[in-house]
Design a protein around this motif. Structure first.
Motif, PDB file in Angstrom:
ATOM      1  N   GLN A  97     -57.497 -24.506  24.140  1.00  0.00           N
ATOM      2  CA  GLN A  97     -58.555 -24.942  23.211  1.00  0.00           C
ATOM      3  C   GLN A  97     -59.391 -23.731  22.768  1.00  0.00           C
ATOM      4  O   GLN A  97     -59.987 -23.047  23.607  1.00  0.00           O
ATOM      5  N   PRO A  98     -59.478 -23.475  21.469  1.00  0.00           N
ATOM      6  CA  PRO A  98     -60.162 -22.264  20.995  1.00  0.00           C
ATOM      7  C   PRO A  98     -61.603 -22.127  21.490  1.00  0.00           C
ATOM      8  O   PRO A  98     -62.037 -21.029  21.853  1.00  0.00           O
ATOM      9  N   THR A  99     -62.336 -23.228  21.530  1.00  0.00           N
ATOM     10  CA  THR A  99     -63.746 -23.128  21.910  1.00  0.00           C
ATOM     11  C   THR A  99     -63.918 -22.785  23.379  1.00  0.00           C
ATOM     12  O   THR A  99     -64.858 -22.076  23.747  1.00  0.00           O
ATOM     13  N   GLN A 100     -62.994 -23.272  24.214  1.00  0.00           N
ATOM     14  CA  GLN A 100     -63.125 -23.040  25.656  1.00  0.00           C
ATOM     15  C   GLN A 100     -62.412 -21.772  26.127  1.00  0.00           C
ATOM     16  O   GLN A 100     -62.627 -21.317  27.251  1.00  0.00           O
ATOM     17  N   ALA A 101     -61.541 -21.197  25.301  1.00  0.00           N
ATOM     18  CA  ALA A 101     -60.777 -20.021  25.734  1.00  0.00           C
ATOM     19  C   ALA A 101     -61.737 -18.873  26.061  1.00  0.00           C
ATOM     20  O   ALA A 101     -62.738 -18.661  25.364  1.00  0.00           O
ATOM     21  N   ASP A 102     -61.421 -18.139  27.123  1.00  0.00           N
ATOM     22  CA  ASP A 102     -62.324 -17.065  27.576  1.00  0.00           C
ATOM     23  C   ASP A 102     -62.489 -15.979  26.512  1.00  0.00           C
ATOM     24  O   ASP A 102     -61.497 -15.524  25.932  1.00  0.00           O
ATOM     25  N   PRO A 103     -63.726 -15.528  26.289  1.00  0.00           N
ATOM     26  CA  PRO A 103     -63.925 -14.356  25.432  1.00  0.00           C
ATOM     27  C   PRO A 103     -63.115 -13.176  25.980  1.00  0.00           C
ATOM     28  O   PRO A 103     -62.977 -13.032  27.191  1.00  0.00           O
ATOM     29  N   GLY A 104     -62.590 -12.381  25.087  1.00  0.00           N
ATOM     30  CA  GLY A 104     -61.733 -11.280  25.509  1.00  0.00           C
ATOM     31  C   GLY A 104     -60.261 -11.602  25.400  1.00  0.00           C
ATOM     32  O   GLY A 104     -59.430 -10.711  25.330  1.00  0.00           O
ATOM     33  N   THR A 105     -59.940 -12.913  25.422  1.00  0.00           N
ATOM     34  CA  THR A 105     -58.554 -13.305  25.179  1.00  0.00           C
ATOM     35  C   THR A 105     -58.339 -13.451  23.667  1.00  0.00           C
ATOM     36  O   THR A 105     -59.296 -13.543  22.889  1.00  0.00           O
ATOM     37  N   ILE A 106     -57.074 -13.487  23.264  1.00  0.00           N
ATOM     38  CA  ILE A 106     -56.777 -13.610  21.831  1.00  0.00           C
ATOM     39  C   ILE A 106     -57.343 -14.918  21.285  1.00  0.00           C
ATOM     40  O   ILE A 106     -58.011 -14.942  20.250  1.00  0.00           O
ATOM     41  N   ARG A 107     -57.090 -16.012  21.994  1.00  0.00           N
ATOM     42  CA  ARG A 107     -57.613 -17.300  21.506  1.00  0.00           C
ATOM     43  C   ARG A 107     -59.139 -17.350  21.621  1.00  0.00           C
ATOM     44  O   ARG A 107     -59.805 -17.927  20.757  1.00  0.00           O
ATOM     45  N   GLY A 108     -59.690 -16.751  22.675  1.00  0.00           N
ATOM     46  CA  GLY A 108     -61.142 -16.745  22.834  1.00  0.00           C
ATOM     47  C   GLY A 108     -61.832 -15.946  21.742  1.00  0.00           C
ATOM     48  O   GLY A 108     -62.916 -16.305  21.279  1.00  0.00           O
ATOM     49  N   VAL A 165     -48.704 -11.822  29.100  1.00  0.00           N
ATOM     50  CA  VAL A 165     -49.064 -12.234  27.733  1.00  0.00           C
ATOM     51  C   VAL A 165     -49.796 -13.579  27.747  1.00  0.00           C
ATOM     52  O   VAL A 165     -50.685 -13.813  26.929  1.00  0.00           O
ATOM     53  N   ARG A 166     -49.482 -14.454  28.707  1.00  0.00           N
ATOM     54  CA  ARG A 166     -50.266 -15.694  28.831  1.00  0.00           C
ATOM     55  C   ARG A 166     -51.727 -15.353  29.156  1.00  0.00           C
ATOM     56  O   ARG A 166     -52.645 -16.005  28.650  1.00  0.00           O
ATOM     57  N   CYS A 167     -51.954 -14.336  29.981  1.00  0.00           N
ATOM     58  CA  CYS A 167     -53.335 -13.918  30.270  1.00  0.00           C
ATOM     59  C   CYS A 167     -54.020 -13.395  29.013  1.00  0.00           C
ATOM     60  O   CYS A 167     -55.180 -13.725  28.748  1.00  0.00           O
ATOM     61  N   LEU A 168     -53.305 -12.584  28.249  1.00  0.00           N
ATOM     62  CA  LEU A 168     -53.896 -12.078  26.998  1.00  0.00           C
ATOM     63  C   LEU A 168     -54.213 -13.226  26.047  1.00  0.00           C
ATOM     64  O   LEU A 168     -55.166 -13.154  25.270  1.00  0.00           O
ATOM     65  N   THR A 169     -53.385 -14.284  26.083  1.00  0.00           N
ATOM     66  CA  THR A 169     -53.484 -15.388  25.122  1.00  0.00           C
ATOM     67  C   THR A 169     -54.720 -16.249  25.352  1.00  0.00           C
ATOM     68  O   THR A 169     -55.419 -16.598  24.410  1.00  0.00           O
ATOM     69  N   GLY A 170     -54.994 -16.635  26.597  1.00  0.00           N
ATOM     70  CA  GLY A 170     -56.143 -17.489  26.899  1.00  0.00           C
ATOM     71  C   GLY A 170     -55.808 -18.971  26.797  1.00  0.00           C
ATOM     72  O   GLY A 170     -54.677 -19.352  26.471  1.00  0.00           O
ATOM     73  N   GLY A 171     -56.790 -19.806  27.084  1.00  0.00           N
ATOM     74  CA  GLY A 171     -56.595 -21.258  27.162  1.00  0.00           C
ATOM     75  C   GLY A 171     -56.272 -21.893  25.816  1.00  0.00           C
ATOM     76  O   GLY A 171     -56.533 -21.319  24.760  1.00  0.00           O
ATOM     77  N   VAL A 196     -54.041 -19.787  16.987  1.00  0.00           N
ATOM     78  CA  VAL A 196     -53.691 -18.396  16.691  1.00  0.00           C
ATOM     79  C   VAL A 196     -52.343 -17.921  17.232  1.00  0.00           C
ATOM     80  O   VAL A 196     -51.630 -17.182  16.570  1.00  0.00           O
ATOM     81  N   ILE A 197     -52.014 -18.297  18.456  1.00  0.00           N
ATOM     82  CA  ILE A 197     -50.823 -17.715  19.091  1.00  0.00           C
ATOM     83  C   ILE A 197     -50.165 -18.711  20.033  1.00  0.00           C
ATOM     84  O   ILE A 197     -50.846 -19.527  20.668  1.00  0.00           O
ATOM     85  N   HIS A 198     -48.855 -18.650  20.084  1.00  0.00           N
ATOM     86  CA  HIS A 198     -48.067 -19.296  21.140  1.00  0.00           C
ATOM     87  C   HIS A 198     -47.504 -18.203  22.024  1.00  0.00           C
ATOM     88  O   HIS A 198     -47.080 -17.149  21.530  1.00  0.00           O
ATOM     89  N   ALA A 199     -47.450 -18.439  23.335  1.00  0.00           N
ATOM     90  CA  ALA A 199     -46.758 -17.534  24.254  1.00  0.00           C
ATOM     91  C   ALA A 199     -46.017 -18.373  25.281  1.00  0.00           C
ATOM     92  O   ALA A 199     -46.563 -19.349  25.814  1.00  0.00           O
ATOM     93  N   SER A 200     -44.789 -17.994  25.575  1.00  0.00           N
ATOM     94  CA  SER A 200     -43.961 -18.732  26.543  1.00  0.00           C
ATOM     95  C   SER A 200     -44.697 -18.863  27.873  1.00  0.00           C
ATOM     96  O   SER A 200     -45.375 -17.934  28.313  1.00  0.00           O
ATOM     97  N   ASP A 201     -44.502 -20.031  28.532  1.00  0.00           N
ATOM     98  CA  ASP A 201     -45.254 -20.272  29.769  1.00  0.00           C
ATOM     99  C   ASP A 201     -44.459 -19.984  31.038  1.00  0.00           C
ATOM    100  O   ASP A 201     -45.003 -20.122  32.144  1.00  0.00           O
TER     101      ASP A 201
END
Ligand code: IDP
Length: 149
Positions: free
Chosen positions: A101-112, A93-99, A126-131
């Motif tokens: 910062q919204p602008t830098q998060a990879d496209p394809g991730t939820i934050r991206g 789920v951390r992979c799905l979430t992305g980095g 948008v989302i928090h996910a446990s680390d």
């Protein structure tokens, strides 16, 4: 929906679909991404976060300069808390979430795909996910105390 307890033989993670995503109608989309990946929603709740819950959840950030903004953001409307279950679900789920910062998060991730920078200094992502599994256990106890025995 809540269950009386979580299966101790399976991995669980905690997500918060943050107030910006709740207001923008992204709850179904975010849950769908978790389900499409093969994970199961084990608990789900619409919550108005309290100051005490947020201080516990963000204990590592309470003393930081951005905490007041973060708490204001997290209390700006209801949010959705969920326990997501599956093999290696914390990392997945951390992979799905992305980095962060919204602008830098990879496209394809939820934050991206859905995170936006507003120039206000508040990181509305948008989302928090446990680390980690340990964080997940701690955070599930904050948002779903009834599930922890
Ligand atoms: P994470 O959510 O990607 O794990 P953390 O560093 O644990 O990132 O930060 C927790 C949350 O605090 C972030 O998701 C974001 O909402 C907020 N945050 C982090 N850094 C800043 C900042 O520099 N300014 C404002 N808010 C921040």
């Amino acid at each position: 929906m809540t269950r009386s307890a979580l299966d101790p033989n399976t991995e669980h993670t905690l997500i918060l679909i943050k107030p910006d995503a709740y207001r923008r109608g992204l709850v179904g989309e975010i849950l769908a991404r978790c389900e499409r990946k093969g994970y199961v929603i084990s608990a789900l709740s619409v919550v108005e976060a309290t100051p005490d819950q947020l201080e516990a959840h963000y204990a590592e950030h309470v003393a930081k300069h951005f905490y007041a903004d973060l708490a204001r953001y997290m209390m700006s409307s209801p949010l959705v808390a969920a326990v997501i279950t599956g093999e290696q679900v914390v990392a997945g789920v951390r992979c799905l979430t992305g980095g962060t910062q919204p602008t830098q998060a990879d496209p394809g991730t939820i934050r991206g795909d859905y995170g936006r920078d507003w120039g206000s200094g508040t990181v509305e992502n948008v989302i928090h996910a446990s680390d980690s599994p340990a964080s997940a256990e701690r955070e599930i106890a904050i948002w779903f105390p009834e599930l922890v025995r």
